[in-house]
Design an enzyme around this catalytic site. Structure first.
Site, PDB file in Angstrom:
ATOM      1  N   ASP A 191       0.906  -1.124  -0.102  1.00 49.12           N
ATOM      2  CA  ASP A 191      -0.170   0.437   0.046  1.00 49.12           C
ATOM      3  C   ASP A 191       0.560   1.285  -0.246  1.00 49.12           C
ATOM      4  OD1 ASP A 191      -2.240   2.023  -0.118  1.00 49.12           O
ATOM      5  OD2 ASP A 191      -2.081   1.746   2.161  1.00 49.12           O
ATOM      6  N   CYS A 244      -3.869  -1.571  -2.150  1.00 57.23           N
ATOM      7  CA  CYS A 244      -4.391  -0.602  -2.385  1.00 57.23           C
ATOM      8  C   CYS A 244      -5.381   0.797  -3.608  1.00 57.23           C
ATOM      9  CB  CYS A 244      -3.172   0.757  -2.784  1.00 57.23           C
ATOM     10  SG  CYS A 244      -3.237   2.894  -2.904  1.00 57.23           S
ATOM     11  N   CYS A 303     -10.701   3.483  -0.088  1.00 54.41           N
ATOM     12  CA  CYS A 303      -9.692   3.408   0.310  1.00 54.41           C
ATOM     13  C   CYS A 303      -9.288   2.358   1.185  1.00 54.41           C
ATOM     14  CB  CYS A 303      -9.376   5.108   0.540  1.00 54.41           C
ATOM     15  SG  CYS A 303      -7.765   5.113   0.907  1.00 54.41           S
TER      16      CYS A 303
HETATM   17  N1  DGL Z   1      -4.620   2.982   1.363  1.00 56.15           N
HETATM   18  C1  DGL Z   1      -4.558   3.695  -0.784  1.00 56.15           C
HETATM   19  C2  DGL Z   1      -6.024   3.123  -1.526  1.00 56.15           C
HETATM   20  O1  DGL Z   1      -6.881   2.377  -0.786  1.00 56.15           O
HETATM   21  C3  DGL Z   1      -4.597   5.325  -0.943  1.00 56.15           C
HETATM   22  C4  DGL Z   1      -4.362   5.825  -0.138  1.00 56.15           C
HETATM   23  C5  DGL Z   1      -2.732   7.498  -0.798  1.00 56.15           C
HETATM   24  O2  DGL Z   1      -3.592   7.949  -1.232  1.00 56.15           O
HETATM   25  O3  DGL Z   1      -1.926   7.244  -0.775  1.00 56.15           O
HETATM   26  O4  DGL Z   1      -6.540   3.904  -1.818  1.00 56.15           O
END
Ligand code: DGL
Length: 260
Positions: free
Chosen positions: A10, A73, A183
């Site tokens: 991530d 992510c 997210c």
């Molecule tokens: N954790 C990430 C997601 O699921 C993104 C976070 C970020 O903006 O870096 O989209």
């Protein structure tokens, strides 16, 4: 029996929420987690930047001998999944916003999909949305500012009110049947987000995320490719492009936060 670890990636700490589910489902597997905390958040970056950072992170994990890669992510998935699948020799499993179960199981009200600005903007999510029976039910909110606070370990009720006000005020009073945490970082803010919705919206405000489904998909992919490690010891290694001494305590806290 394949003793090699599974790589979980991530931009930062959000992916730990998927790692929790994966460990629960596959307790014997060894995992190596890589958070690109130095370059987080990804969500405000361009598609090209996200692709290049994700590609470098995938190379890092493959060099560390992973037998499969999990993109924990949604933002990285949106920008890079097709290219990574073509490029890498190991299977790649990836998360995406859980709008399908949310649209199927929620009532007649709105489905609020909260994700990063990049996820809501990019073509992959737009195509997923178009496959829903009634895309107009889904209110897509691309938030900025949440991820940095989760990265600092801020999860308490009220911690995100100012950011949420900025984006959600126009919808106050609507019926929110479902809230999609699109997210992985937002999973750790889930309680604060739900409490906020219950204060300002009608409806059940039920939370959905894609972690469990992705962990199950990982299990299927390992099995199908003969990669399971039924005799393993379930070791977890944390690696980061950021400051490990500052981040390791947050990683441990998040990893050991009980699942609902
Ligand atoms: N954790 C990430 C997601 O699921 C993104 C976070 C970020 O903006 O870096 O989209």
């Amino acid at each position: 029996m394949d003793k090699r670890p599974i790589g979980i990636f991530d931009s930062g700490m959000g992916g730990v929420s998927l790692l929790r589910d994966a460990r629960l489902l596959l307790p014997k597997e060894n995992f190596i987690f890589y958070g690109d905390n130095k370059n987080a958040p990804y969500g405000d970056r361009t598609e090209e930047e996200i692709l290049s950072l994700t590609s470098a992170a995938a190379d890092y994990l493959v060099e560390h001998g992973v037998k499969a890669l999990v993109l924990a992510c949604n933002t990285a998935t949106s920008a890079s999944i097709n290219i990574l699948r073509r490029k890498l020799a190991v299977p790649v499993v990836s998360i995406e916003p859980a709008i399908k179960p949310a649209c199927e199981r929620a009532g007649e009200g709105k489905v609020f999909m909260l994700a990063t600005a990049a996820t809501t903007r990019l073509a992959r999510y737009r195509a997923l949305l178009e496959r829903m029976p009634d895309p107009s039910r889904v209110i897509n909110i691309g938030l900025s500012g949440m991820v940095a606070r989760v990265e600092r370990g801020e999860t308490e009720i009220g911690a995100y009110d100012d950011i949420l006000n900025e984006y959600l005020e126009p919808y106050f009073g609507e019926t929110a049947d479902a809230i999609v945490l699109g997210c992985t970082h937002y999973v750790f803010a889930g309680e604060a987000i739900r409490e906020y919705f219950l204060r300002h919206f009608k409806g059940e405000c039920r939370l959905f995320d894609g972690n469990r489904a992705t962990a199950r998909q990982l299990g299927r992919v390992l099995e199908r490719n003969g990669l399971l490690n039924p005799g393993g010891c379930g070791k977890v290694v944390f690696t980061t492009s950021g400051e490990p001494e500052k981040l390791a305590p947050i990683f441990d806290r998040f990893l050991n936060t009980p699942l609902d």
